[in-house]
Design a protein around this motif. Structure first.
Motif, PDB file in Angstrom:
ATOM      1  N   ILE A 297      47.587  27.249  34.405  1.00 62.24           N
ATOM      2  CA  ILE A 297      48.680  27.761  35.230  1.00 62.24           C
ATOM      3  C   ILE A 297      49.681  26.669  35.552  1.00 62.24           C
ATOM      4  O   ILE A 297      50.903  26.863  35.423  1.00 62.24           O
ATOM      5  N   ILE A 298      49.196  25.490  35.976  1.00 60.62           N
ATOM      6  CA  ILE A 298      50.135  24.427  36.338  1.00 60.62           C
ATOM      7  C   ILE A 298      50.892  23.939  35.117  1.00 60.62           C
ATOM      8  O   ILE A 298      52.078  23.590  35.191  1.00 60.62           O
ATOM      9  N   CYS A 299      50.250  23.916  33.941  1.00 57.08           N
ATOM     10  CA  CYS A 299      50.943  23.519  32.718  1.00 57.08           C
ATOM     11  C   CYS A 299      52.013  24.539  32.336  1.00 57.08           C
ATOM     12  O   CYS A 299      53.095  24.180  31.865  1.00 57.08           O
ATOM     13  N   GLU A 300      51.710  25.823  32.541  1.00 55.48           N
ATOM     14  CA  GLU A 300      52.713  26.861  32.298  1.00 55.48           C
ATOM     15  C   GLU A 300      53.907  26.673  33.230  1.00 55.48           C
ATOM     16  O   GLU A 300      55.064  26.810  32.819  1.00 55.48           O
ATOM     17  N   MET A 301      53.636  26.338  34.489  1.00 59.12           N
ATOM     18  CA  MET A 301      54.716  26.119  35.453  1.00 59.12           C
ATOM     19  C   MET A 301      55.528  24.875  35.103  1.00 59.12           C
ATOM     20  O   MET A 301      56.731  24.819  35.339  1.00 59.12           O
ATOM     21  N   PHE A 302      54.868  23.868  34.534  1.00 60.21           N
ATOM     22  CA  PHE A 302      55.550  22.646  34.126  1.00 60.21           C
ATOM     23  C   PHE A 302      56.278  22.803  32.791  1.00 60.21           C
ATOM     24  O   PHE A 302      57.080  21.948  32.430  1.00 60.21           O
ATOM     25  N   GLY A 303      55.935  23.858  32.047  1.00 62.46           N
ATOM     26  CA  GLY A 303      56.512  24.011  30.716  1.00 62.46           C
ATOM     27  C   GLY A 303      55.903  23.040  29.726  1.00 62.46           C
ATOM     28  O   GLY A 303      56.582  22.522  28.833  1.00 62.46           O
TER      29      GLY A 303
ATOM     30  N   VAL B  90      56.741   9.970  32.614  1.00 61.33           N
ATOM     31  CA  VAL B  90      58.001   9.276  32.329  1.00 61.33           C
ATOM     32  C   VAL B  90      58.684   9.926  31.138  1.00 61.33           C
ATOM     33  O   VAL B  90      59.883  10.234  31.167  1.00 61.33           O
ATOM     34  N   ASP B  91      57.920  10.141  30.063  1.00 60.76           N
ATOM     35  CA  ASP B  91      58.481  10.794  28.877  1.00 60.76           C
ATOM     36  C   ASP B  91      58.923  12.222  29.192  1.00 60.76           C
ATOM     37  O   ASP B  91      59.997  12.661  28.748  1.00 60.76           O
ATOM     38  N   LEU B  92      58.085  12.952  29.950  1.00 62.26           N
ATOM     39  CA  LEU B  92      58.412  14.341  30.268  1.00 62.26           C
ATOM     40  C   LEU B  92      59.679  14.428  31.107  1.00 62.26           C
ATOM     41  O   LEU B  92      60.593  15.222  30.810  1.00 62.26           O
TER      42      LEU B  92
ATOM     43  N   ARG C 220      63.272  16.094  30.142  1.00 66.99           N
ATOM     44  CA  ARG C 220      63.841  17.210  30.915  1.00 66.99           C
ATOM     45  C   ARG C 220      65.208  16.861  31.488  1.00 66.99           C
ATOM     46  O   ARG C 220      66.054  17.749  31.672  1.00 66.99           O
ATOM     47  N   ARG C 221      65.423  15.611  31.807  1.00 64.30           N
ATOM     48  CA  ARG C 221      66.750  15.215  32.288  1.00 64.30           C
ATOM     49  C   ARG C 221      67.817  15.499  31.232  1.00 64.30           C
ATOM     50  O   ARG C 221      68.945  15.882  31.554  1.00 64.30           O
ATOM     51  N   ARG C 222      67.445  15.308  29.971  1.00 62.56           N
ATOM     52  CA  ARG C 222      68.384  15.548  28.883  1.00 62.56           C
ATOM     53  C   ARG C 222      68.537  17.030  28.573  1.00 62.56           C
ATOM     54  O   ARG C 222      69.555  17.460  28.024  1.00 62.56           O
ATOM     55  N   ASN C 223      67.506  17.809  28.924  1.00 65.43           N
ATOM     56  CA  ASN C 223      67.525  19.232  28.576  1.00 65.43           C
ATOM     57  C   ASN C 223      66.802  20.017  29.672  1.00 65.43           C
ATOM     58  O   ASN C 223      65.647  20.414  29.517  1.00 65.43           O
TER      59      ASN C 223
END
Length: 428
Positions: free
Chosen positions: A175-181, A225-227, A231-234
């Motif tokens: 569930i939390i991974c789904e919320m995080f995308g 950091v990578d995530l 997300r900042r870029r997209n």
């Protein structure tokens, strides 16, 4: 001398010093020392009753004050004169995690908003709150039901399976991974990190465990950091993007705040919820009347979860520190005084819950428990945890009404996080 060797020596000295102090105190009946030295399979609730017998507020030889009173605990949690204190087992983990250059990885608890007091706590918490409103949870319910159904499908036809590994641990991380995308390929890593970090929320016990924790924290930080950079870029419609937007609107939030917030949501969304689901399943498996009630009246699953939260809390205690001199229960406390609130003991306070040791699905005030804390630090994800556990119990026992324990239950080592490592079950 290498940093890791120096850290090992420091940890060993701290552990030896800690044991040298706590064991004699435990033998003499000190309430907090008895709790901190208890073995994994020891029932902690008699210790809480012993603490209650000493009064609503008693002093431990370890230097803190202890309370198992619901009234006192609720009052302290709501009192702005008490601040959070995340020191685990009286040891400063931050020093142990320093590397050769004096830097340490971000910790999802000690560096997040739950370790802060207002106003920073309030501002950071506000960035994630919209994702956990009643309306947001209603929208999330179909996803939770879908996920639970998929995992129940996977164990269909097996003669035996693991309630924790095959069910309880998988629901919250999915569930939390789904919320995080976050894609499914990353689930296993999240479970591994959560398992390592969750086992040490009340202290690190060895140099090997310290090494595992540091490696997990380094990997976790690198992942986020990578995530976050991606997300900042997209930016999308996910929880991480939402937090980025909210925190980018203000100059007062640091990059570390964003990373710690994301790590906290992952840890809290996984660790406490999997133990709630496991505790609820274990309670219903060992209380046939309560299980039958959930089977015949599926809507009672919500009441069952509330009563399990009261009866066997996932989080057993928390610590608060005075931010100014004050008087509590007739005791003068100077600034910096520590008060340990035995939440699991408060949840069995007979002044609030008649026959507190009985699991009663009809208890009218079960929801008055303190398992999600109280006041400004009330768990922001409490509603999501309740939803996942209630859906999990309802669908589990509807699908497998004859489910039974088929082997020895293995408890966690943690004294503060109450849960099981293993609950083998059989559908018939």
């Amino acid at each position: 001398m290498t940093t890791s060797f120096a850290q090992s020596l420091r940890l060993r000295a701290m552990l030896l010093g800690f044991k040298a102090v706590t064991k004699p105190l435990a033998w003499r009946g000190d309430p907090m020392a008895r709790i901190l030295t208890a073995g994994r399979d020891t029932d902690p609730y008699p210790f809480y009753e012993h603490a209650r017998s000493l009064g609503d507020l008693s002093r431990s030889g370890l230097g803190m004050y202890v309370s198992a009173s619901h009234r006192v605990s609720d009052s302290v949690l709501r009192d702005p004169r008490f601040g959070v204190d995340t020191r685990a087992s009286l040891m400063d983990m931050k020093k142990l995690l320093l590397d050769t250059w004096g830097k340490r990885p971000i910790h999802p608890v000690d560096d997040s908003f739950i370790a802060l007091d207002p106003p920073r706590h309030t501002r950071l918490r506000r960035t994630v709150a919209p994702w956990f409103t009643p309306r947001a949870l209603r929208d999330l319910t179909p996803l939770v039901e879908k996920v639970v159904g998929e995992f129940l499908d996977e164990v269909e036809g097996r003669d035996q399976w693991e309630l924790m590994d095959d069910f309880a641990s998988r629901i919250p991380i999915r569930i939390i991974c789904e919320m995080f995308g976050i894609p499914e390929i990353d689930y296993a890593r999240f479970i591994r990190w959560g398992t390592v970090l969750g086992a040490t929320l009340d202290g690190i016990r060895s140099a090997a465990e310290l090494a595992r924790v540091r490696a997990a924290l380094v990997d976790l930080e690198a992942f986020f950091v990578d995530l976050v950079d991606g997300r900042r870029r997209n930016l999308g419609d996910d929880l991480v993007s939402s937090v980025i937007r909210a925190q980018s609107d203000s100059d007062e939030f640091l990059r570390e705040d964003l990373l710690a917030t994301c790590e906290l949501l992952m840890m809290a969304g996984y660790e406490t919820t999997l133990n709630l689901i496991g505790n609820a399943g274990l309670a219903l498996l060992t209380h046939p009347g309560a299980r039958e009630r959930v089977i015949t009246s599926p809507e009672s699953a919500e009441n069952a979860v509330e009563e399990v939260l009261r009866w066997d809390s996932s989080v057993q205690y928390t610590v608060r520190a005075t931010t100014e001199p004050l008087t509590l229960e007739g005791v003068d406390l100077p600034t910096g005084s520590l008060v340990v609130l035995l939440l699991a003991g408060a949840n069995r306070d007979p002044d609030v819950f008649p026959h507190p040791d009985v699991l009663d699905l009809d208890r009218p005030n079960s929801r008055d428990h303190l398992s999600f804390s109280s006041g400004i630090h009330y768990c922001v994800g409490a509603g999501l945890a309740r939803l996942e556990a209630a859906v999990g119990m309802r669908m589990l026992f509807q699908r497998y009404p004859d489910l039974r324990i088929s082997g020895p239950v293995v408890r966690r080592r943690s004294r503060n996080i109450r849960g099981a490592l293993s609950i083998p079950v059989s559908p018939r």
